[in-house]
Design a protein around this motif. Sequence first.
Motif, PDB file in Angstrom:
ATOM      1  N   LYS A 194      37.089  46.738  47.174  1.00  0.00           N
ATOM      2  CA  LYS A 194      37.346  47.529  45.972  1.00  0.00           C
ATOM      3  C   LYS A 194      36.318  48.652  45.829  1.00  0.00           C
ATOM      4  CE  LYS A 194      39.653  43.799  43.468  1.00  0.00           C
ATOM      5  NZ  LYS A 194      39.674  42.928  42.275  1.00  0.00           N
ATOM      6  N   GLU A 195      35.078  48.362  46.150  1.00  0.00           N
ATOM      7  CA  GLU A 195      34.040  49.385  46.011  1.00  0.00           C
ATOM      8  C   GLU A 195      34.089  50.413  47.128  1.00  0.00           C
ATOM      9  OE1 GLU A 195      29.139  49.755  46.028  1.00  0.00           O
ATOM     10  OE2 GLU A 195      30.094  47.786  46.142  1.00  0.00           O
ATOM     11  N   LEU A 196      34.332  49.978  48.356  1.00  0.00           N
ATOM     12  CA  LEU A 196      34.194  50.853  49.519  1.00  0.00           C
ATOM     13  C   LEU A 196      35.512  51.419  50.035  1.00  0.00           C
ATOM     14  CD1 LEU A 196      31.614  48.713  51.531  1.00  0.00           C
ATOM     15  CD2 LEU A 196      31.156  50.574  49.936  1.00  0.00           C
ATOM     16  N   ALA A 197      36.639  50.754  49.743  1.00  0.00           N
ATOM     17  CA  ALA A 197      37.920  51.210  50.291  1.00  0.00           C
ATOM     18  C   ALA A 197      38.989  51.369  49.216  1.00  0.00           C
ATOM     19  CB  ALA A 197      38.405  50.238  51.368  1.00  0.00           C
ATOM     20  N   ALA A 198      38.602  51.327  47.934  1.00  0.00           N
ATOM     21  CA  ALA A 198      39.516  51.614  46.815  1.00  0.00           C
ATOM     22  C   ALA A 198      40.741  50.717  46.809  1.00  0.00           C
ATOM     23  CB  ALA A 198      39.937  53.085  46.855  1.00  0.00           C
ATOM     24  N   LEU A 199      40.565  49.434  47.143  1.00  0.00           N
ATOM     25  CA  LEU A 199      41.697  48.520  47.179  1.00  0.00           C
ATOM     26  C   LEU A 199      42.387  48.422  45.823  1.00  0.00           C
ATOM     27  CD1 LEU A 199      43.334  46.351  48.731  1.00  0.00           C
ATOM     28  CD2 LEU A 199      41.640  44.671  47.957  1.00  0.00           C
ATOM     29  N   ASP A 200      41.613  48.502  44.748  1.00  0.00           N
ATOM     30  CA  ASP A 200      42.176  48.289  43.415  1.00  0.00           C
ATOM     31  C   ASP A 200      42.470  49.585  42.653  1.00  0.00           C
ATOM     32  OD1 ASP A 200      39.511  48.980  43.221  1.00  0.00           O
ATOM     33  OD2 ASP A 200      39.162  47.775  41.430  1.00  0.00           O
ATOM     34  N   GLU A 201      42.343  50.730  43.296  1.00  0.00           N
ATOM     35  CA  GLU A 201      42.495  51.988  42.573  1.00  0.00           C
ATOM     36  C   GLU A 201      43.856  52.645  42.765  1.00  0.00           C
ATOM     37  OE1 GLU A 201      39.242  54.695  42.260  1.00  0.00           O
ATOM     38  OE2 GLU A 201      37.819  53.234  43.063  1.00  0.00           O
ATOM     39  N   HIS A 202      44.779  51.915  43.353  1.00  0.00           N
ATOM     40  CA  HIS A 202      46.114  52.475  43.559  1.00  0.00           C
ATOM     41  C   HIS A 202      46.781  52.737  42.214  1.00  0.00           C
ATOM     42  CE1 HIS A 202      47.708  48.463  42.589  1.00  0.00           C
ATOM     43  NE2 HIS A 202      46.746  47.997  43.367  1.00  0.00           N
ATOM     44  N   GLN A 203      47.381  53.873  42.085  1.00  0.00           N
ATOM     45  CA  GLN A 203      48.158  54.223  40.894  1.00  0.00           C
ATOM     46  C   GLN A 203      49.604  54.410  41.318  1.00  0.00           C
ATOM     47  OE1 GLN A 203      46.341  57.527  38.854  1.00  0.00           O
ATOM     48  NE2 GLN A 203      44.347  56.524  38.701  1.00  0.00           N
ATOM     49  N   VAL A 204      50.165  53.348  41.870  1.00  0.00           N
ATOM     50  CA  VAL A 204      51.535  53.378  42.375  1.00  0.00           C
ATOM     51  C   VAL A 204      52.346  52.315  41.639  1.00  0.00           C
ATOM     52  CG1 VAL A 204      50.857  54.221  44.637  1.00  0.00           C
ATOM     53  CG2 VAL A 204      50.919  51.764  44.237  1.00  0.00           C
ATOM     54  N   ARG A 205      53.649  52.550  41.549  1.00  0.00           N
ATOM     55  CA  ARG A 205      54.506  51.631  40.800  1.00  0.00           C
ATOM     56  C   ARG A 205      55.474  50.854  41.673  1.00  0.00           C
ATOM     57  NH1 ARG A 205      56.327  54.584  35.135  1.00  0.00           N
ATOM     58  NH2 ARG A 205      54.232  54.723  34.221  1.00  0.00           N
ATOM     59  N   SER A 206      55.821  51.400  42.840  1.00  0.00           N
ATOM     60  CA  SER A 206      56.897  50.790  43.618  1.00  0.00           C
ATOM     61  C   SER A 206      56.365  49.751  44.597  1.00  0.00           C
ATOM     62  CB  SER A 206      57.671  51.865  44.379  1.00  0.00           C
ATOM     63  OG  SER A 206      56.893  52.382  45.441  1.00  0.00           O
ATOM     64  N   TRP A 207      57.278  48.917  45.051  1.00  0.00           N
ATOM     65  CA  TRP A 207      56.978  47.837  45.994  1.00  0.00           C
ATOM     66  C   TRP A 207      56.410  48.393  47.289  1.00  0.00           C
ATOM     67  CZ3 TRP A 207      57.591  42.443  46.121  1.00  0.00           C
ATOM     68  CH2 TRP A 207      57.641  41.852  47.379  1.00  0.00           C
ATOM     69  N   SER A 243      55.127  51.364  47.986  1.00  0.00           N
ATOM     70  CA  SER A 243      53.869  52.104  47.833  1.00  0.00           C
ATOM     71  C   SER A 243      52.688  51.148  47.706  1.00  0.00           C
ATOM     72  CB  SER A 243      53.938  53.024  46.621  1.00  0.00           C
ATOM     73  OG  SER A 243      54.925  54.017  46.803  1.00  0.00           O
ATOM     74  N   TRP A 244      52.880  50.053  46.971  1.00  0.00           N
ATOM     75  CA  TRP A 244      51.796  49.074  46.849  1.00  0.00           C
ATOM     76  C   TRP A 244      51.451  48.492  48.213  1.00  0.00           C
ATOM     77  CZ3 TRP A 244      50.934  44.018  48.141  1.00  0.00           C
ATOM     78  CH2 TRP A 244      49.799  43.422  47.589  1.00  0.00           C
ATOM     79  N   HIS A 245      52.454  48.108  48.993  1.00  0.00           N
ATOM     80  CA  HIS A 245      52.188  47.504  50.299  1.00  0.00           C
ATOM     81  C   HIS A 245      51.516  48.499  51.249  1.00  0.00           C
ATOM     82  CE1 HIS A 245      54.838  44.284  48.854  1.00  0.00           C
ATOM     83  NE2 HIS A 245      54.310  43.552  49.799  1.00  0.00           N
ATOM     84  N   ARG A 246      51.889  49.765  51.144  1.00  0.00           N
ATOM     85  CA  ARG A 246      51.291  50.756  52.044  1.00  0.00           C
ATOM     86  C   ARG A 246      49.847  51.085  51.649  1.00  0.00           C
ATOM     87  NH1 ARG A 246      56.292  54.935  53.529  1.00  0.00           N
ATOM     88  NH2 ARG A 246      57.311  53.460  54.962  1.00  0.00           N
ATOM     89  N   TRP A 247      49.606  51.236  50.348  1.00  0.00           N
ATOM     90  CA  TRP A 247      48.227  51.510  49.911  1.00  0.00           C
ATOM     91  C   TRP A 247      47.311  50.357  50.317  1.00  0.00           C
ATOM     92  CZ3 TRP A 247      46.104  55.475  46.512  1.00  0.00           C
ATOM     93  CH2 TRP A 247      44.762  55.243  46.187  1.00  0.00           C
ATOM     94  N   THR A 248      47.716  49.123  50.029  1.00  0.00           N
ATOM     95  CA  THR A 248      46.831  47.984  50.274  1.00  0.00           C
ATOM     96  C   THR A 248      46.565  47.782  51.762  1.00  0.00           C
ATOM     97  OG1 THR A 248      48.751  46.498  50.128  1.00  0.00           O
ATOM     98  CG2 THR A 248      47.399  46.757  48.152  1.00  0.00           C
ATOM     99  N   ILE A 249      47.573  47.989  52.616  1.00  0.00           N
ATOM    100  CA  ILE A 249      47.308  47.753  54.038  1.00  0.00           C
ATOM    101  C   ILE A 249      46.362  48.814  54.602  1.00  0.00           C
ATOM    102  CG2 ILE A 249      49.217  49.058  55.094  1.00  0.00           C
ATOM    103  CD1 ILE A 249      47.884  45.549  56.034  1.00  0.00           C
TER     104      ILE A 249
END
Length: 433
Positions: free
Chosen positions: A334-347, A349-355
């Motif tokens: 979360k601090e170094l790779a922004a895992l929790d900073e996604h501002q996406v709503r769709s299924w 987009s969430w999977h792509r940001w997190t991976i």
Amino acid sequence: MAAGLSVDVEGWRHEFDELMLRVGTRFARVEPRRRMVAFVRGLLAGLPRVNCWSIAEHAGDAGPRGMQRLLSAAVWDEAGVRDDLRGYVLEHFADPGAVLVVDETGDLKKGTATVGVQRQYTGTAGRTENAQVAVYLAYAARAGTAFIDRALYLPQSWAGDPARCRAAGVPEAAVFATKPALAKAMIARALDAGTPAAWATADEVYGQDPQLRAELARRGLGYALAVAKSHPVTTGTGARPAIEWARRLPARAWQRLSAGPGAKGPRWYDWAFIEVTDPAVTGGGLHWLLIRRRISDGEYAFYRAHAPRPVPLAQLVKVAGSRWKIEEGFAASKELAALDEHQVRSWISWHRWTILALLAHAFLSILAASQPDPSDPHHALIPLTRNEIRRLFTGLRQQLPSPQTQLHWSRWRRRHQFTARACHYRRRALTPA
């Protein structure tokens, strides 16, 4: 790069380029492939606020549409990138005695349109909040620890509302699954892909689930899964809550062992185990109730433990202590790779940001694990950490300030961190039990 610099930033850049080439095969066109590289660089850039707007600005784009399209509409295989992430981690950390660590984390959200969001308990806030929760799988080995998979928890309020799911792009095949069921599916996917591991560990949400325990045992994995103090445990003399068994143990049953290193020294606790049975698990192997007692106030914690063959108490303690590694991984990602900073709503987009965030975190984790211990005849330094590697990888690439100044500050930080850690460890050792 100036001569005499002790940090191999060029080697880090080569490692990064190789990783990007590896996952680049999952993209149908060169344009989204290049944008993906810029996106991952943006995740690692230490931006004050990380979203598609700030990442696009960092990449020199005229607007955020390209980054938004990368997450929502571009043609690429995020499941394949997940497999590449696992392969990348195993190339560096593969260990037949590794521990698969499962845990969840939540991201606080506003509104009701973000996929999976509802009022639910999340450890991030420590209370019930409007949040999105996901389950993560980490690979903890002697060489290092990194995430290898994740699954978004889709509550029943979502799974039972087809119109809402369609609006968020949830596939029709996605159905409600409990968090232990998501964990079981991720572990099965990892083992089916040939991931070497001998153990699994997780918190109470997963330890209470008999189907997960049965599946782990069927797969030949040992485990140490946390359970509540009220969890019923059966021995040869009958069934009682776990807390009652702990209170009946004599003093000689306890051993003082470390659950692993912490920020202020070894994590010392008193431990004991009792041989038990588990009707949910068929087949061979041994079962124990593993009990941890805090030295300072006597607070108990309990684990359902299993192994295919006899093992010493110290081995079960080591497995149970591995669960802290995923907490450290959450904090770092979360601090170094922004895992929790996604501002996406769709299924999707969430999977792509997190991976992509997990890929960036794995890159830092593998570099940190591969760094040799510093040898300085005049000053003691801690090894290069993920935070320091990201700072140097980003700062030296930009050449501001000068490389010599950045490396001077890196050595200054590491030297003082070494001193602080030594003081903490010494104070912890001198504190009477």
